[in-house]
Write an enzyme that holds these catalytic residues in place. Structure first.
Site, PDB file in Angstrom:
ATOM      1  N   LYS A  89      -7.194  -3.450  -0.599  1.00 52.87           N
ATOM      2  CA  LYS A  89      -5.827  -3.116  -0.996  1.00 52.87           C
ATOM      3  C   LYS A  89      -4.926  -4.268  -0.574  1.00 52.87           C
ATOM      4  CE  LYS A  89      -3.971   0.539  -3.071  1.00 52.87           C
ATOM      5  NZ  LYS A  89      -4.582   1.300  -4.170  1.00 52.87           N
TER       6      LYS A  89
ATOM      7  N   ASP B 118      -0.570  -0.989  -8.484  1.00 47.85           N
ATOM      8  CA  ASP B 118      -0.301   0.202  -7.682  1.00 47.85           C
ATOM      9  C   ASP B 118       1.198   0.442  -7.796  1.00 47.85           C
ATOM     10  OD1 ASP B 118      -1.804   2.005  -5.552  1.00 47.85           O
ATOM     11  OD2 ASP B 118       0.119   1.538  -4.638  1.00 47.85           O
TER      12      ASP B 118
END
Length: 446
Positions: A129, A169
């Site tokens: 991430k 995201d």
């Protein structure tokens, strides 16, 4: 206390000592550790090789500054990150988040969760991430382009189709991915598979925008049907009003349910006759306006959390952000008669809320499984790029649906193997843990 439990607690204490102020990451680790004792007991090799502690520490955390100039000529500096958490099952895969709340703790929690989520898909990808504390809201396209170019000028050194494949995201959609990829091409020989979530005209995949919302419903419908229920005729509340929420609402209505409320950061729309998903999509994706512009006859906008809504309904689908449902809000869901909670956001329920779900036999779809549709379709995009092919929307959607159904089936099989009943949280965590742990065992100390 069993030997397995003692081992788990000892590892948690080490993790906590390394980052005592990383509350989001510690919450994710604690929730996961609370459920995997049966797997440790059944597989003593995991303890022998200290797999749990290896798994709880990211393989690499990259931090860097992101200087950029706005259109007025002012210089700004943001912080950039990439957390490459676990590559036991393949290259790191996970989104980039641009939001003021981004921190190392947030990204470690997201990378940790992403690792297990990705393993559930059955696809050859690890977990990671990244992102920045940059806030794209209110910025011009030119400002966002300049920021993305500066961000990629550092990030490009650490990614690649066989190493790390970022996606979007919160705060990173097709526009941002396009700018990021454009800068990557300037710096490196073009690799179409180095980023996913690209616009279709840039070799992106059809169906990626819809994937997380659609996948959530495919998973939840399978869970409902295995318990003699379905979306048909059910009243549903969805938090959020972005991509995930919009396509969740569309698919709920397609399956015969009625979404009576959805939200933004300030309040929520309540419409007992059903949210108009086309109107919602026009407001949020085309006009980029606040939810207060939703003006369907019979609806009303109410300030506050949608989880404070005190009316009877059946299914709750949190699709906004982490920790949006605490113990108090979970109690309100129970009072409303909710029997199913399935998560489209990452860790939207805190530990107190999750405990209430389990204690009250709520059908619970944890985010690791229920919102895996986005990363699943991102991996399908990688496959299309690698083969220089392009699939139809129907092909992508059918593969997505089958992946989500297979995830639930594998979780259900784990629940049966470990006598967990309908504790799908434990089933999800054990299924993903065992797959990664076995891969790590084969690789030695990783």
């Amino acid at each position: 206390m069993t030997a397995a439990k003692e081992y788990i607690e000892a590892v948690y204490q080490k993790v906590e000592k390394r980052g005592p102020h990383q509350k989001e990451f510690l919450q994710a680790v604690r929730e996961f550790f609370n459920t995997i004792e049966p797997a440790i007991e059944k597989n003593p090799e995991y303890k022998k090789w200290n797999i749990l502690e290896q798994m709880a520490e990211p393989e690499r955390i990259i931090t860097f500054k992101v200087p950029w100039m706005d259109q007025a000529g002012h210089i700004h500096v943001n912080k950039g990150y990439r957390v490459q958490f676990n590559s036991a099952n393949g290259p790191y895969k996970g989104g980039l988040r641009f939001h003021p709340t981004v921190s190392e703790s947030i990204l470690k929690f997201l990378g940790f969760e992403q690792t297990f989520k990705n393993s559930l898909t059955g696809l050859p990808i690890g977990g990671g991430k990244g992102g920045s504390d940059f806030n794209p809201k209110g910025k011009s396209d030119a400002d966002i382009m300049r920021f993305c170019q500066s961000f990629m000028t550092e990030l490009y050194r650490h990614i690649g189709p066989q190493l790390d494949v970022p996606a979007g995201d919160i705060g990173v959609g097709g526009r941002e991915i396009g700018y990021l990829y454009g800068q990557y091409k300037r710096l490196v020989s073009p690799e179409t598979g180095v980023l996913t979530g690209k616009p279709v005209v840039m070799n992106g995949s059809l169906g990626r925008t819809e994937a997380t919302g659609y996948g959530l419903i495919y998973y939840t419908e399978e869970m409902l049907q295995s318990n003699g229920k379905s979306f048909k005729g059910q009243k549903v509340v969805v938090s959020g009003s972005g991509n995930v929420a919009i396509y969740t609402i569309k698919k709920v209505h397609e399956y015969g349910g009625t979404v009576i409320a959805c939200s933004d950061s300030s309040g929520y729309i309540y419409d007992e006759n059903g949210i108009d998903s086309d109107m919602l999509q026009d407001i949020k994706e085309v006009r980029r306006e606040r939810l207060t512009e939703y003006n369907k006859e019979g609806s009303r906008y109410i300030e506050g959390s949608v989880w404070d809504l005190a009316v009877p309904y059946d299914i709750a689908l949190p699709c906004a952000t982490q920790n949006e449902i605490d113990g108090t809000k979970a109690k309100q869901l129970l009072e409303n008669g909710v029997y199913c909670v399935s998560e489209g956001a990452n860790m939207p329920s805190n530990i107190e809320a999750i405990d209430l779900y389990i204690e009250n036999n709520i059908l619970y779809g944890p985010a690791k499984a229920a919102n895996a549709g986005g990363v699943a379709t991102s991996t399908l995009e990688m496959a299309q790029n690698a083969s220089h092919g392009h699939w139809t929307l129907e092909q992508v959607d059918e593969q997505l649906k089958q992946i989500m159904i297979n995830i639930f089936k594998s979780v259900d099989e784990t629940c049966q193997e470990y006598n967990l009943g309908n504790n799908y949280l434990a089933g999800v965590n054990i299924t993903s843990f065992v797959k990664i742990a076995d891969a790590m065992l084969h690789q030695g100390i990783v």
